[in-house]
Design a protein around this motif. Structure first.
Motif, PDB file in Angstrom:
ATOM      1  N   TRP A   4     -28.431  48.605 -98.430  1.00  0.00           N
ATOM      2  CA  TRP A   4     -27.104  48.467 -99.031  1.00  0.00           C
ATOM      3  C   TRP A   4     -27.182  47.857-100.429  1.00  0.00           C
ATOM      4  N   TRP A   5     -27.765  48.556-101.333  1.00  0.00           N
ATOM      5  CA  TRP A   5     -27.819  48.265-102.777  1.00  0.00           C
ATOM      6  C   TRP A   5     -28.748  47.105-103.155  1.00  0.00           C
ATOM      7  N   ALA A   6     -29.351  46.436-102.189  1.00  0.00           N
ATOM      8  CA  ALA A   6     -29.959  45.131-102.477  1.00  0.00           C
ATOM      9  C   ALA A   6     -31.431  45.203-102.885  1.00  0.00           C
ATOM     10  N   ASP A  19     -22.398  32.209-101.755  1.00  0.00           N
ATOM     11  CA  ASP A  19     -23.433  32.573-100.786  1.00  0.00           C
ATOM     12  C   ASP A  19     -23.414  34.033-100.340  1.00  0.00           C
ATOM     13  N   THR A  20     -22.293  34.724-100.479  1.00  0.00           N
ATOM     14  CA  THR A  20     -22.289  36.165-100.204  1.00  0.00           C
ATOM     15  C   THR A  20     -21.366  36.838-101.213  1.00  0.00           C
ATOM     16  N   GLY A  21     -21.409  38.149-101.242  1.00  0.00           N
ATOM     17  CA  GLY A  21     -20.556  38.889-102.157  1.00  0.00           C
ATOM     18  C   GLY A  21     -19.082  38.652-101.887  1.00  0.00           C
ATOM     19  N   SER A  22     -18.696  38.695-100.619  1.00  0.00           N
ATOM     20  CA  SER A  22     -17.283  38.478-100.294  1.00  0.00           C
ATOM     21  C   SER A  22     -16.818  37.110-100.775  1.00  0.00           C
ATOM     22  N   VAL A  23     -17.663  36.119-100.620  1.00  0.00           N
ATOM     23  CA  VAL A  23     -17.288  34.779-101.088  1.00  0.00           C
ATOM     24  C   VAL A  23     -17.200  34.762-102.611  1.00  0.00           C
ATOM     25  N   GLY A  35     -10.842  51.124-103.551  1.00  0.00           N
ATOM     26  CA  GLY A  35     -11.779  50.065-103.898  1.00  0.00           C
ATOM     27  C   GLY A  35     -12.326  49.371-102.664  1.00  0.00           C
ATOM     28  N   TYR A  36     -13.417  48.644-102.852  1.00  0.00           N
ATOM     29  CA  TYR A  36     -13.971  47.801-101.787  1.00  0.00           C
ATOM     30  C   TYR A  36     -14.433  46.491-102.413  1.00  0.00           C
ATOM     31  N   HIS A  37     -14.008  45.377-101.828  1.00  0.00           N
ATOM     32  CA  HIS A  37     -14.390  44.083-102.395  1.00  0.00           C
ATOM     33  C   HIS A  37     -14.901  43.100-101.364  1.00  0.00           C
ATOM     34  N   GLY A  38     -15.103  43.534-100.122  1.00  0.00           N
ATOM     35  CA  GLY A  38     -15.671  42.623 -99.133  1.00  0.00           C
ATOM     36  C   GLY A  38     -14.788  42.506 -97.904  1.00  0.00           C
ATOM     37  N   ASP A  39     -15.272  41.759 -96.927  1.00  0.00           N
ATOM     38  CA  ASP A  39     -14.662  41.741 -95.590  1.00  0.00           C
ATOM     39  C   ASP A  39     -13.940  40.447 -95.229  1.00  0.00           C
ATOM     40  N   LEU A  84     -11.467  45.210-110.226  1.00  0.00           N
ATOM     41  CA  LEU A  84     -11.975  46.562-109.972  1.00  0.00           C
ATOM     42  C   LEU A  84     -13.492  46.540-109.886  1.00  0.00           C
ATOM     43  N   GLU A  85     -14.021  47.606-109.288  1.00  0.00           N
ATOM     44  CA  GLU A  85     -15.449  47.890-109.352  1.00  0.00           C
ATOM     45  C   GLU A  85     -15.640  48.795-110.564  1.00  0.00           C
ATOM     46  N   PRO A  86     -16.365  48.345-111.581  1.00  0.00           N
ATOM     47  CA  PRO A  86     -16.525  49.184-112.758  1.00  0.00           C
ATOM     48  C   PRO A  86     -17.305  50.466-112.459  1.00  0.00           C
ATOM     49  N   GLY A  93     -23.994  40.057-106.760  1.00  0.00           N
ATOM     50  CA  GLY A  93     -24.498  39.748-105.415  1.00  0.00           C
ATOM     51  C   GLY A  93     -25.620  40.699-105.086  1.00  0.00           C
ATOM     52  N   LYS A  94     -25.650  41.180-103.854  1.00  0.00           N
ATOM     53  CA  LYS A  94     -26.585  42.210-103.389  1.00  0.00           C
ATOM     54  C   LYS A  94     -27.981  42.159-104.050  1.00  0.00           C
ATOM     55  N   ALA A  95     -28.192  42.848-105.180  1.00  0.00           N
ATOM     56  CA  ALA A  95     -29.537  42.903-105.764  1.00  0.00           C
ATOM     57  C   ALA A  95     -29.929  41.621-106.499  1.00  0.00           C
TER      58      ALA A  95
HETATM   59  C1  LIG Z   1     -20.941  44.624-100.689  1.00  0.00           C
HETATM   60  C2  LIG Z   1     -19.838  44.377-101.613  1.00  0.00           C
HETATM   61  C3  LIG Z   1     -19.047  43.217-101.519  1.00  0.00           C
HETATM   62  C4  LIG Z   1     -19.218  42.206-100.408  1.00  0.00           C
HETATM   63  O1  LIG Z   1     -20.481  41.593-100.417  1.00  0.00           O
HETATM   64  P1  LIG Z   1     -21.032  40.905 -99.071  1.00  0.00           P
HETATM   65  O2  LIG Z   1     -22.301  40.253 -99.512  1.00  0.00           O
HETATM   66  O3  LIG Z   1     -21.236  42.000 -98.077  1.00  0.00           O
HETATM   67  O4  LIG Z   1     -20.006  39.920 -98.626  1.00  0.00           O
HETATM   68  C5  LIG Z   1     -18.044  43.038-102.444  1.00  0.00           C
HETATM   69  N1  LIG Z   1     -17.822  43.938-103.424  1.00  0.00           N
HETATM   70  C6  LIG Z   1     -18.576  45.043-103.560  1.00  0.00           C
HETATM   71  C7  LIG Z   1     -18.299  45.981-104.687  1.00  0.00           C
HETATM   72  C8  LIG Z   1     -19.588  45.315-102.658  1.00  0.00           C
HETATM   73  O5  LIG Z   1     -20.312  46.441-102.774  1.00  0.00           O
END
Ligand SMILES: *Cc1c(COP(=O)(O)O)cnc(C)c1O
Length: 430
Positions: free
Chosen positions: A56-58, A114-118, A148-152, A215-217, A278-280
């Motif tokens: 997942w992108w990391a 600590d995570t992307g959602s945070v 869009g998607y920004h986390g859970d 937004l996600e660019p 985050g991720k990578a």
């Molecule tokens: C994965 C992702 C998140 C959330 O990151 P997590 O580490 O899973 O909490 C937020 N925004 C985007 C664009 C993502 O791809």
């Protein structure tokens, strides 16, 4: 660590371990992975799968990377964790310095989440506290894009696509924000401005309540793997600037080169007010994210009633994660990553091209190290997954999408194997 008995381990997993977005009573099958190295995952029975997902992108450098392992070992001998309240430490300072050197100079103030959602929650709270500090607390809504998607987490979930996201499930609990239509213009297609006109109408209708646009660019990731035109991003950024609404760029998926530029914002020459990474960031080794803003935003937050920024996770600035993030950034910058991503882009274009002729395929699109085959109907994930494993590749589709985002170090023959597997599973049996 190894499975003592793979069959019983899988049975235990099925009964007791939740997996992402999975039913506990009817779980989809999981595959037992015991090791990973380079661009391959090793199954418990010894089979090797070429990795098409980068976890997942990391995992941009692949797995079991000597330099990243060494960074963690070295830090482990010093300390694995210490609280960040009232304490600083060399890995946090070193990571901060690397991010400063890497990012646009205006992005000065770094919050290590600590995570992307945070990191997204932190960005939203920064925007809200900014307007409290600026004496306009009525600006407490965000404008996000559909698809869009920004986390859970709840705050982040409230900014995800209201239909494909989870809003209906949690209606009444999530804060209500505003949504502009998803951009329809393609990354490499003509730009006609009607997407931006729709965005602008939504923006102006709620301007006086808006704290920020998020937004996600360029790449809308988990909400549909959609690639939109850089001019749209540039126009949105200019509108935000003209009306003094903050722009939050969620580069959690796109940061660190995935789209061919270090940041996806670079495709449009845009510098956001708040940036989420985050991720990578750690090369996929440990969980770490960052929310980075300007001195102006940070100082205005400090003028709010609270006087401080109100967030502080227990594992903030974790030293192991910061150390491996430093090593990952060093490794990336020392590598010919632009050429590698460009080569992957060319390989994906060539390798996925045959899919266009196959039944059920709606569209094929590629940008940087991201290749997407969009189907007309949702795919059968379990069946496709099994076919992919039989073909020796790790590819996990979702919804109508079969997509590849391999580690940047993937070899041409491995990339051809990934693309070939996609073509094979989509080709009707004679
Ligand atoms: C994965 C992702 C998140 C959330 O990151 P997590 O580490 O899973 O909490 C937020 N925004 C985007 C664009 C993502 O791809």
């Amino acid at each position: 660590m190894h499975f003592i008995d793979t069959t019983s381990a899988l049975a235990f997993d099925r009964n007791h371990l939740w997996h992402p977005y999975t039913s506990m009573s009817q779980p989809l099958p999981v595959y037992p992975v015991v090791a990973a190295s380079g661009c391959e995952l090793q199954l418990a029975d010894g089979r090797l799968l070429v990795d098409g997902m980068s976890s997942w992108w990391a995992s941009i450098h692949g797995y079991n990377v000597a330099e990243l392992n060494a960074a963690i070992h070295e830090q482990l001998g010093q300390m694995s964790h210490v609280m960040f309240g009232g304490i600083t430490h060399p890995p946090a300072v070193a990571l901060g310095q690397r991010l400063r050197a890497l990012l646009p100079p205006a992005l000065e103030c770094i919050f290590l989440a600590d995570t992307g959602s945070v990191a997204v929650e932190v960005a939203v709270k920064m925007a809200l506290q900014y307007w409290q500090g600026a004496g306009q607390p009525q600006r407490h809504k965000l404008l996000a894009l559909r698809r869009g998607y920004h986390g859970d987490t709840c705050g982040a979930m409230a900014l995800c696509d209201p239909e494909t996201g989870m809003h209906s499930l949690f209606a009444g609990v999530l804060p209500n924000h505003y949504f502009a239509p998803a951009p329809q213009c393609r990354f490499d297609g003509p730009y006609d401005g009607s997407d931006f006109a729709a965005f602008k109408a939504e923006f102006l209708a709620h301007e006086h309540e808006l704290a920020a646009v998020i937004l996600e660019p360029i790449v809308q990731g988990a909400g549909g793997m959609r690639l939109y035109h850089p001019q749209y991003l540039a126009d949105v950024a200019a509108l935000c600037r003209d009306h003094e609404v903050l722009l939050i760029a969620d580069e959690i998926a796109t940061g660190f080169g995935r789209s061919g530029k270090l940041l996806a914002c670079d495709h449009a020459g845009v510098v956001p007010d708040i940036l989420c990474l985050g991720k990578a960031l750690t090369g996929g080794y440990l969980t770490l994210a960052a929310t980075i803003t300007s001195r102006h935003v940070a100082e205005t937050i400090s003028q709010s009633a609270a006087g401080v920024f109100m967030h502080g996770p227990t594992f903030m600035g974790n030293p192991l994660a910061c150390a491996v993030a430093c090593a990952s950034i060093d490794l990336l910058l020392a590598s010919p990553w632009q050429q590698r991503v460009a080569a992957i882009e060319a390989g994906l274009r060539a390798g996925l091209e045959p899919c266009r002729q196959l039944p059920g395929v709606a569209e094929v699109r590629v940008l940087g190290a991201i290749g997407v085959v969009e189907m007309s109907e949702p795919v059968d994930v379990a069946t496709l997954q099994r076919q992919f494993v039989e073909l020796g590749v790790w590819i996990r589709p979702f919804g109508r999408l079969i997509y590849l985002m391999p580690p940047f170090v993937i070899r041409p023959d491995q990339l051809a194997c990934l693309c070939g597997a996609v073509v094979t599973v989509l080709t009707p049996e004679a």
